[in-house]
Scaffold this motif. Sequence first.
Motif, PDB file in Angstrom:
ATOM      1  N   SER A  62      46.630  46.367  61.464  1.00 39.98           N
ATOM      2  CA  SER A  62      45.169  46.304  61.394  1.00 39.98           C
ATOM      3  C   SER A  62      44.575  47.252  62.427  1.00 39.98           C
ATOM      4  O   SER A  62      43.611  47.990  62.143  1.00 39.98           O
ATOM      5  N   LEU A  63      45.135  47.244  63.628  1.00 38.48           N
ATOM      6  CA  LEU A  63      44.676  48.148  64.673  1.00 38.48           C
ATOM      7  C   LEU A  63      44.881  49.600  64.267  1.00 38.48           C
ATOM      8  O   LEU A  63      43.988  50.439  64.444  1.00 38.48           O
ATOM      9  N   ALA A  64      46.058  49.909  63.708  1.00 32.32           N
ATOM     10  CA  ALA A  64      46.337  51.275  63.284  1.00 32.32           C
ATOM     11  C   ALA A  64      45.339  51.730  62.223  1.00 32.32           C
ATOM     12  O   ALA A  64      44.819  52.853  62.283  1.00 32.32           O
ATOM     13  N   ALA A  65      45.064  50.864  61.250  1.00 29.49           N
ATOM     14  CA  ALA A  65      44.118  51.221  60.188  1.00 29.49           C
ATOM     15  C   ALA A  65      42.717  51.427  60.754  1.00 29.49           C
ATOM     16  O   ALA A  65      41.999  52.351  60.345  1.00 29.49           O
ATOM     17  N   ARG A  66      42.321  50.577  61.691  1.00 26.93           N
ATOM     18  CA  ARG A  66      40.989  50.722  62.295  1.00 26.93           C
ATOM     19  C   ARG A  66      40.895  52.025  63.080  1.00 26.93           C
ATOM     20  O   ARG A  66      39.887  52.724  63.026  1.00 26.93           O
ATOM     21  N   ARG A  67      41.956  52.371  63.813  1.00 29.94           N
ATOM     22  CA  ARG A  67      41.950  53.623  64.577  1.00 29.94           C
ATOM     23  C   ARG A  67      41.959  54.838  63.656  1.00 29.94           C
ATOM     24  O   ARG A  67      41.505  55.917  64.056  1.00 29.94           O
ATOM     25  N   LEU A  68      42.450  54.661  62.443  1.00 36.15           N
ATOM     26  CA  LEU A  68      42.406  55.749  61.459  1.00 36.15           C
ATOM     27  C   LEU A  68      41.060  55.810  60.740  1.00 36.15           C
ATOM     28  O   LEU A  68      40.882  56.651  59.854  1.00 36.15           O
ATOM     29  N   ALA A  83      45.619  34.636  66.249  1.00 39.92           N
ATOM     30  CA  ALA A  83      45.300  34.814  67.669  1.00 39.92           C
ATOM     31  C   ALA A  83      45.802  36.161  68.179  1.00 39.92           C
ATOM     32  O   ALA A  83      45.125  36.820  68.985  1.00 39.92           O
ATOM     33  N   CYS A  84      46.980  36.596  67.722  1.00 45.81           N
ATOM     34  CA  CYS A  84      47.509  37.909  68.112  1.00 45.81           C
ATOM     35  C   CYS A  84      46.589  39.025  67.637  1.00 45.81           C
ATOM     36  O   CYS A  84      46.270  39.960  68.387  1.00 45.81           O
ATOM     37  N   THR A  85      46.190  38.956  66.382  1.00 44.59           N
ATOM     38  CA  THR A  85      45.322  39.993  65.823  1.00 44.59           C
ATOM     39  C   THR A  85      43.981  40.018  66.547  1.00 44.59           C
ATOM     40  O   THR A  85      43.443  41.090  66.857  1.00 44.59           O
ATOM     41  N   ARG A  86      43.445  38.847  66.834  1.00 41.87           N
ATOM     42  CA  ARG A  86      42.175  38.789  67.572  1.00 41.87           C
ATOM     43  C   ARG A  86      42.327  39.367  68.977  1.00 41.87           C
ATOM     44  O   ARG A  86      41.402  39.998  69.502  1.00 41.87           O
ATOM     45  N   GLU A  87      43.491  39.162  69.586  1.00 42.84           N
ATOM     46  CA  GLU A  87      43.722  39.717  70.912  1.00 42.84           C
ATOM     47  C   GLU A  87      43.731  41.240  70.873  1.00 42.84           C
ATOM     48  O   GLU A  87      43.160  41.893  71.755  1.00 42.84           O
ATOM     49  N   LEU A  88      44.353  41.828  69.846  1.00 45.29           N
ATOM     50  CA  LEU A  88      44.344  43.285  69.743  1.00 45.29           C
ATOM     51  C   LEU A  88      42.947  43.811  69.470  1.00 45.29           C
ATOM     52  O   LEU A  88      42.551  44.854  70.018  1.00 45.29           O
ATOM     53  N   LYS A  89      42.198  43.096  68.666  1.00 42.63           N
ATOM     54  CA  LYS A  89      40.807  43.497  68.441  1.00 42.63           C
ATOM     55  C   LYS A  89      40.024  43.443  69.756  1.00 42.63           C
ATOM     56  O   LYS A  89      39.231  44.342  70.072  1.00 42.63           O
ATOM     57  N   ARG A  90      40.249  42.401  70.532  1.00 37.74           N
ATOM     58  CA  ARG A  90      39.552  42.278  71.821  1.00 37.74           C
ATOM     59  C   ARG A  90      39.918  43.432  72.757  1.00 37.74           C
ATOM     60  O   ARG A  90      39.046  43.998  73.427  1.00 37.74           O
ATOM     61  N   ARG A  91      41.189  43.794  72.770  1.00 38.32           N
ATOM     62  CA  ARG A  91      41.640  44.856  73.669  1.00 38.32           C
ATOM     63  C   ARG A  91      41.081  46.220  73.293  1.00 38.32           C
ATOM     64  O   ARG A  91      40.701  47.009  74.162  1.00 38.32           O
ATOM     65  N   TYR A  92      41.069  46.510  71.991  1.00 41.62           N
ATOM     66  CA  TYR A  92      40.802  47.881  71.571  1.00 41.62           C
ATOM     67  C   TYR A  92      39.472  48.072  70.840  1.00 41.62           C
ATOM     68  O   TYR A  92      38.928  49.182  70.851  1.00 41.62           O
ATOM     69  N   PHE A  93      38.963  47.027  70.186  1.00 43.26           N
ATOM     70  CA  PHE A  93      37.721  47.155  69.417  1.00 43.26           C
ATOM     71  C   PHE A  93      36.846  45.927  69.616  1.00 43.26           C
ATOM     72  O   PHE A  93      36.330  45.357  68.653  1.00 43.26           O
ATOM     73  N   ASN A  94      36.666  45.526  70.838  1.00 44.80           N
ATOM     74  CA  ASN A  94      35.881  44.331  71.136  1.00 44.80           C
ATOM     75  C   ASN A  94      34.451  44.479  70.603  1.00 44.80           C
ATOM     76  O   ASN A  94      33.823  45.525  70.760  1.00 44.80           O
ATOM     77  N   ASP A  95      33.969  43.422  69.948  1.00 46.65           N
ATOM     78  CA  ASP A  95      32.608  43.397  69.388  1.00 46.65           C
ATOM     79  C   ASP A  95      32.384  44.451  68.317  1.00 46.65           C
ATOM     80  O   ASP A  95      31.249  44.832  68.034  1.00 46.65           O
TER      81      ASP A  95
END
Length: 279
Positions: A62-68, A83-95
């Motif tokens: 999901s993170l890779a697709a968002r960064r693309l 929870a893992c996916t939400r954590e990556l969203k928080r780290r890299y694409f918060n809000d």
Amino acid sequence: MHSAEVSNGERFRFGANWAAFLRTLDEDRIHQAELSLKDMLAVENLQGRRFLDVGSGSGLFSLAARRLGAEVHSLDYDPESVACTRELKRRYFNDDGRWTVEEASVLDDSHLRSLGKFDVVYSWGVLHHTGQMQQALNNVLIPLADSGTLFIAIYNDQGVISRFWSAVKRCYCSGLIGRIAVSGVFIPYFTTLGILKGLSENKNPFAWFSGYRKQRGMSPYYDWIDWLGGYPFEVAKPESLLEFYKAHHFTLDRLITTNNFGCNQYVFKRIAQPALKAA
């Protein structure tokens, strides 16, 4: 429901394994995940596309697709994976409003209809863990747009060997003794195979391990645990999936098969059907 299935030995805690994997996540692993998406989908980016990650697991893809550049919707049945996916969203694409994460099941067809249509539906190594793989294979078509792309990976059917692995996985999920027994046998076995492969191909016992991250940014140890514990467990021969999706008006765009245990990877393109003319 999920916690009861885990307690009864009917389901592996995928999310707990992914949470441990996230401790190893770095920029290079994310980059390798992006490269694998770009390669399999034959794109340079996903700008302007909606991407549905069915069974988001660690959240890495999901993170890779968002960064693309995609607008991403991530869903998973396992609350720890969510929870893992939400954590990556928080780290890299918060809000970020273009990445949504939710707890939901691919078997819930009415919910999938509520999500709208997606240009890419991605589900790597997930549908065979639902306990109802055939329904899951059907349901991933629900949110796919006309002329959309379906990218799935499904365990290879090895006949009696697959039945053996099913028993191993069920043993692993049965409780602490099962986990210790299975891990005690197979982790040393897999480690030895990795050392031998490194020696035979690169004359370096650590070469296979150090190069493993190039396979979608993953980790050998956490992939081994996912394999050993991954239950429910179903398999399919490539021929059966090709026939199934052909009957649903798809063409095969890319196929990578394995002659061993593990996943066959498929990229299908939906053929847009002509609109019916009014009488």
